[in-house]
Scaffold this active site. Structure first.
Site, PDB file in Angstrom:
ATOM      1  CG  PHE A 115     -89.488  59.640 -71.900  1.00 60.56           C
ATOM      2  CD1 PHE A 115     -90.108  60.441 -72.841  1.00 60.56           C
ATOM      3  CD2 PHE A 115     -89.120  58.346 -72.260  1.00 60.56           C
ATOM      4  CE1 PHE A 115     -90.370  59.961 -74.121  1.00 60.56           C
ATOM      5  CE2 PHE A 115     -89.380  57.856 -73.542  1.00 60.56           C
ATOM      6  CZ  PHE A 115     -90.008  58.677 -74.464  1.00 60.56           C
ATOM      7  CG  LEU A 124     -92.190  54.393 -74.666  1.00 60.35           C
ATOM      8  CD1 LEU A 124     -93.491  54.732 -75.381  1.00 60.35           C
ATOM      9  CD2 LEU A 124     -91.010  54.627 -75.620  1.00 60.35           C
ATOM     10  NE  ARG A 160     -81.364  55.962 -79.651  1.00 60.27           N
ATOM     11  CZ  ARG A 160     -82.488  55.831 -80.320  1.00 60.27           C
ATOM     12  NH1 ARG A 160     -82.621  56.347 -81.521  1.00 60.27           N
ATOM     13  NH2 ARG A 160     -83.496  55.148 -79.811  1.00 60.27           N
ATOM     14  NE  ARG A 218     -50.612  44.982 -57.594  1.00 64.24           N
ATOM     15  CZ  ARG A 218     -50.650  44.411 -56.397  1.00 64.24           C
ATOM     16  NH1 ARG A 218     -50.395  45.140 -55.315  1.00 64.24           N
ATOM     17  NH2 ARG A 218     -50.948  43.149 -56.283  1.00 64.24           N
ATOM     18  CB  ILE A 252     -55.726  47.386 -65.618  1.00 66.57           C
ATOM     19  CG1 ILE A 252     -55.557  47.134 -67.120  1.00 66.57           C
ATOM     20  CG2 ILE A 252     -54.562  48.213 -65.073  1.00 66.57           C
ATOM     21  CD1 ILE A 252     -55.691  48.372 -67.988  1.00 66.57           C
ATOM     22  CD  GLU A 256     -81.972  57.771 -72.569  1.00 63.19           C
ATOM     23  OE1 GLU A 256     -81.652  58.345 -73.618  1.00 63.19           O
ATOM     24  OE2 GLU A 256     -81.950  58.328 -71.456  1.00 63.19           O
ATOM     25  CD  GLU A 296     -79.199  43.392 -77.995  1.00 63.40           C
ATOM     26  OE1 GLU A 296     -79.722  44.326 -77.345  1.00 63.40           O
ATOM     27  OE2 GLU A 296     -78.194  42.788 -77.586  1.00 63.40           O
TER      28      GLU A 296
END
Lengths: 388, 252
Positions: A123, A125, A243, A268, A337, A363, A367
């Site tokens: 695609f 754009l 999306r 751990r 972690i 994509e 914002e």
């Protein structure tokens, strides 16, 4: 209300999980280091049908609804994101345009070979001066007889180095702004088409992104996708369609990171006991699990809404925003972690941490998603005011 | 050619076995086609692709078993039969049920796994062959069918044995026979429309007495936990002495 999946989707989930676990994940480190997905893995993925997810059965694909695609993307998200991106970009923005807006002839010409993965889709754009402000593209398409002559440059085009079919947005009437943009189906071997430099990226290794150039490239008029002047709207629809799938991929990656983090926290030993016994670690894990659960619920709700043909502009934007932000927060906690091990490149956590970063950008940036959400809220407000 | 595959659904081989009230807990368990039976399914589908055959997969189990049968259909089998009999517990009874289904069917090749990875008895398939009076070749790593003649290759103690049989015959699959395929996504969709028949024991004309267990399971236990290793210290002579003592003790 019923949250169970149809049995064939459960079967697909098991198959993809098995495939990823045995055929892709063992090669993840190699893919990362060589920045290349071995052909054998891509071939096996094609045999499995992973390149025909969006393409209807009559054109050789599986024609999955959004729910089905999200199930598969969730599983694919559990391995190296670069591999997942090749498949996601092809099935999403790379082929959805032709599926949604293509004529019968266009579908017959392109979809069967895209469904098998013989032809990879991309695609195009974004341009150097037009990212979030997509309507500002400068690539021109001038009608000349029964063809259009395209000139311009596109950047950050995922799959460009190996794609054959490109959905390209170009300006056919500069006086009309966004309404002067038209989408075209462009083949790699059209004279005047050139792939430029492959970008070096922070993450998504194995997936390649490049510039493409059109130099007096001739496109036959039958390759106009949709109607002239509708290219910008088409592009927005194609992006909106992707999306939920993108969020599902984020979800899979988050699940992988939680699994790894939970196991590590139990194994751990520090201060004479597993670090899981530290309440702060428990809280990190609880926060990760909560956000993942919310994301999962949201992914499948938006997928369901999409399949019911409901308007999901607002929800899809929220989901893309939330999914990518959650992925980044989960990846950050997973590194924390794992401590030093989370920073070591021979262990997968830091890779996911780097791969997560782009999800807030591509994509549609976080914002821009907020802009979309706010614009929809505004519309809703105007509508209620009109009702009064 | 009609190929019938006998298959069983088992725990995933990576599943951790848990005992609850003396029984193996099945909640949250990942189920798969018994890996040896998966070789059998793959072999049947290859026979179909290379020589033309219809493939029927048969399993004795419960409703959950349909999942394994659907997977076999998605791999390429044509039809599936579930003999719904969740209470059957010994291999003899399971073989009886399968024989009751097969006895009036026509088929050329029966395929099954060498054994199941859960109970590991390796009896059902061979009992079926015996009851039907069919020749069988066990644990084949290569199978060739030409006309009504079958040639099976088996690995025996560092050598291979080649055995021939006249069809109809039964073969059990050993690791190495083939590489089972992943069911493709389109085939998973198509499998939805393939026939899956469910039969009960009474549909097969079997009474409870016919399938009464001859073997009783007295107890199920997990293997004993591995003991921690013992470290021998001292001079080489002292170590040798200690080692000898331990060995003598263990042998007594």
């Amino acid at each position: 209300m019923d949250f169970t999946l149809p049995s064939e989707l459960e079967e697909m989930r098991r198959t993809i999980r098995d495939f990823v676990e045995h055929e892709v994940e063992p090669l993840a480190m190699q893919i990362e280091e060589e920045d290349r997905v071995p052909d054998s893995v891509l071939e096996k993925s094609k045999e499995l049908g992973l390149f025909g997810l969006s393409i209807p059965e009559e054109y050789g694909g599986i024609g999955l609804n959004m729910l089905g695609k999200c199930v598969i993307y969730e599983e694919l998200g559990k391995t190296i994101n670069g591999y997942t991106t090749i498949i996601g970009a092809h099935n999403g923005i790379g082929s959805v345009g032709i599926v949604e807006f293509g004529t019968k002839e266009q579908k017959e010409k392109y979809l069967p070979r895209m469904a098998t993965g013989e032809w990879i889709g991309a695609f195009a754009l974004t341009e150097p001066q037009a990212g979030s402000n997509a309507a500002a593209i400068k690539t021109t398409a001038v009608k000349k007889g029964d063809r259009y002559i395209l000139n311009g440059q596109k950047i950050y085009i995922t799959n460009a180095p190996y794609a054959h079919v490109f959905t390209v947005m170009a300006v056919t009437d500069a006086s009309k702004g966004a309404k002067g943009i038209t989408s075209f189906i462009v083949e790699r071997d059209f004279p005047g088409f050139r792939v430029g430099h492959i970008e070096k990226k922070m993450g998504l290794h194995g997936s390649h992104t490049a510039q493409i150039f059109f130099e007096d490239m001739e496109v036959p008029e039958e390759n106009v996708l949709g109607r002239e002047g509708e290219g910008y709207v088409n592009a927005l629809k194609i992006l909106a369609n992707g999306r939920a799938g993108l969020a599902a991929r984020c979800l899979g990656s988050c699940e992988y990171l939680l699994d790894k983090s939970l196991a590590f926290a139990h194994e751990r030993i520090q201060f004479g006991k597993p670090i899981f016994e530290q309440q702060i670690i428990q809280h990190y894990l609880a926060e990760m699990a909560l956000e993942i659960e919310l994301l999962r619920t949201f992914v499948y709700r938006v997928a369901w809404m999409t399949d019911q043909k409901m308007n999901v502009i607002k929800e899809a934007a929220m989901l893309k925003l939330y999914g990518s932000e959650v992925y980044n927060r989960v990846a950050d906690k997973a590194v924390q972690i794992h401590g030093g091990l989370g920073f070591i490149a021979e262990y997968p956590i830091e890779r996911f941490y780097r791969d997560a970063r782009i999800t807030r950008i591509y994509e549609g940036t976080s914002e821009i998603q907020k802009n979309i959400i706010a614009a929809q809220l505004h519309k809703e407000y105007e509508r209620t005011k009109a009702d009064v | 050619m009609h190929v019938v595959v006998l298959m069983k659904q088992t725990f995933d081989t990576e599943e951790r076995i848990r005992l609850v009230d003396g029984k193996i807990a099945e909640d949250g368990v990942k189920w798969i086609i018994n890996p040896y039976d998966e070789y059998a399914v793959e072999e049947a589908i290859q026979l179909k692709e290379n020589q033309g055959a219809t493939v029927t997969v048969v399993s004795v189990g419960n409703e959950n078993t349909t999942q394994a049968l659907r997977t076999a259909l998605a791999m390429g089998a044509d039809e599936a039969v579930l003999i719904e009999a969740p209470d059957l517990s010994d291999e003899r009874a399971i073989a009886k049920a399968i024989v009751a289904y097969l006895k009036d069917k026509s088929f050329d090749v029966l395929l099954a796994g060498n054994f199941s990875v859960d109970n590991g008895a390796g009896q059902v398939a061979i009992r079926v062959a015996h009851e039907l009076g069919l020749p069988h070749i066990a644990a084949v790593t290569k199978l060739t069918i030409e006309g009504n003649q079958a040639t099976g290759v088996r690995e025996i103690d560092g050598d291979v044995q080649t055995v021939t049989a006249t069809l109809p015959a039964l073969f059990t699959a050993q690791q190495g026979l083939n590489e089972p395929r992943y069911p493709s996504l389109p085939n998973i969709m198509k499998a939805k429309k393939k026939p899956l028949t469910t039969l009960t024991l009474s549909d097969l004309g079997l009474s409870n007495d016919d399938v009464a267990a001859k073997v009783e399971r007295v107890e199920v236990t997990l293997p004993p936990k591995r003991q921690a290793g013992q470290k021998i210290t001292g001079t080489p002579d002292e170590q040798a002495e200690q080692l000898a003592e331990i060995l003598v003790k263990a042998l007594r």
